[in-house]
Enzyme design. Structure first.
Site, PDB file in Angstrom:
ATOM      1  N   ASP A   9     -22.245 -40.931  19.367  1.00 26.13           N
ATOM      2  CA  ASP A   9     -21.845 -40.565  18.002  1.00 26.13           C
ATOM      3  C   ASP A   9     -20.519 -41.193  17.543  1.00 26.13           C
ATOM      4  O   ASP A   9     -19.689 -40.503  16.936  1.00 26.13           O
ATOM      5  CB  ASP A   9     -21.746 -39.043  17.878  1.00 26.13           C
ATOM      6  N   LYS A 118     -30.605 -38.556  16.890  1.00 25.01           N
ATOM      7  CA  LYS A 118     -30.808 -37.136  17.181  1.00 25.01           C
ATOM      8  C   LYS A 118     -30.416 -36.289  15.966  1.00 25.01           C
ATOM      9  O   LYS A 118     -29.796 -36.775  15.030  1.00 25.01           O
ATOM     10  CB  LYS A 118     -29.996 -36.713  18.406  1.00 25.01           C
ATOM     11  N   CYS A 163     -20.816 -33.109  21.705  1.00 24.13           N
ATOM     12  CA  CYS A 163     -21.914 -34.030  22.022  1.00 24.13           C
ATOM     13  C   CYS A 163     -21.723 -34.758  23.351  1.00 24.13           C
ATOM     14  O   CYS A 163     -22.690 -34.967  24.088  1.00 24.13           O
ATOM     15  CB  CYS A 163     -22.107 -35.018  20.874  1.00 24.13           C
TER      16      CYS A 163
END
Length: 216
Positions: A9, A118, A163
């Site tokens: 991310d 995701k 994450c």
């Protein structure tokens, strides 16, 4: 031992000026660039992208009267309600350009690269690159790592306490030797880093202080 590097991310909404900026998140860019040197030891580079539809259930804006960072429940799970972020096809959802350019260059030179998106199910949040938070959806990352013969995984990216942590715990639970390279990640709440490190160690995740140790 075949190794994979997971970039979690590293998107504009998590960088300074973004909708959900991680404090000092931009400081990891140089570290990640070093890991993406053409002489890197990795057999596979995995780029993970948060990719939410508009009105995702994890957004505070999807719940009347709820403010960002309040906690509640989503899909039967405890949930932090976030500012709208990483909405599909917006600038904030884009991977940082310098990282994207480096990965593209490696791919053109023959490096194996995998993109994982995701967070697309609006009824459940998705921190880990392997599964959503309820483990209802498998992204296919486990199968891909296994197919490439990967045994060892390094994880960097944003944010450490969400994450990156979830990805590393799932990786270790699936049998991969897993490390987090601490200088390649930053936390939303740095005051809790020591607690998260202890949780990660209990989950058999190794914590490496510097990415310069990534050849060990």
């Amino acid at each position: 031992m075949k190794q994979a590097l997971i970039l979690a991310d590293i998107q504009y909404d998590f960088l300074p000026g973004g909708a959900l900026a991680v404090p000092d998140g931009d400081e990891i860019i140089e570290v990640v660039q070093r890991l993406l040197d053409p002489d890197n030891p990795y057999d596979l580079i995995v780029v993970v992208q948060d990719w939410h539809p508009e009105g995702h259930g994890s957004f505070a804006s999807a719940h009347p009267g709820v403010e960002p960072f309040q906690t509640g429940e989503l899909g039967g799970l405890e949930q932090v309600f976030w500012p709208d972020h990483c909405v599909q096809r917006t600038d904030g959802a884009r991977v940082a350009e310098s990282i994207r350019d480096s990965v593209d260059g490696l791919a053109k030179a023959g490096q194996k690269v995998l993109l994982i998106k995701k967070g697309q199910n609006p009824t459940v949040d998705s921190y880990s690159a392997f599964f959503d938070n309820a483990r209802r959806h498998d992204t296919g990352l486990n199968r891909a790592l296994t197919a490439h013969g990967v045994e060892m995984v390094d994880v960097v990216g944003l944010a450490f306490d969400y994450c990156v942590k979830a990805t590393a715990i799932d990786s270790a639970s699936l049998g991969f030797k897993t490390r987090i390279l601490l200088d390649g990640t930053r936390a939303i709440d740095p005051s809790q880093t020591a607690r998260h490190i202890e949780e990660l160690k209990r989950a058999a995740v190794d914590i490496v202080g510097s990415s310069r140790e990534n050849h060990v």
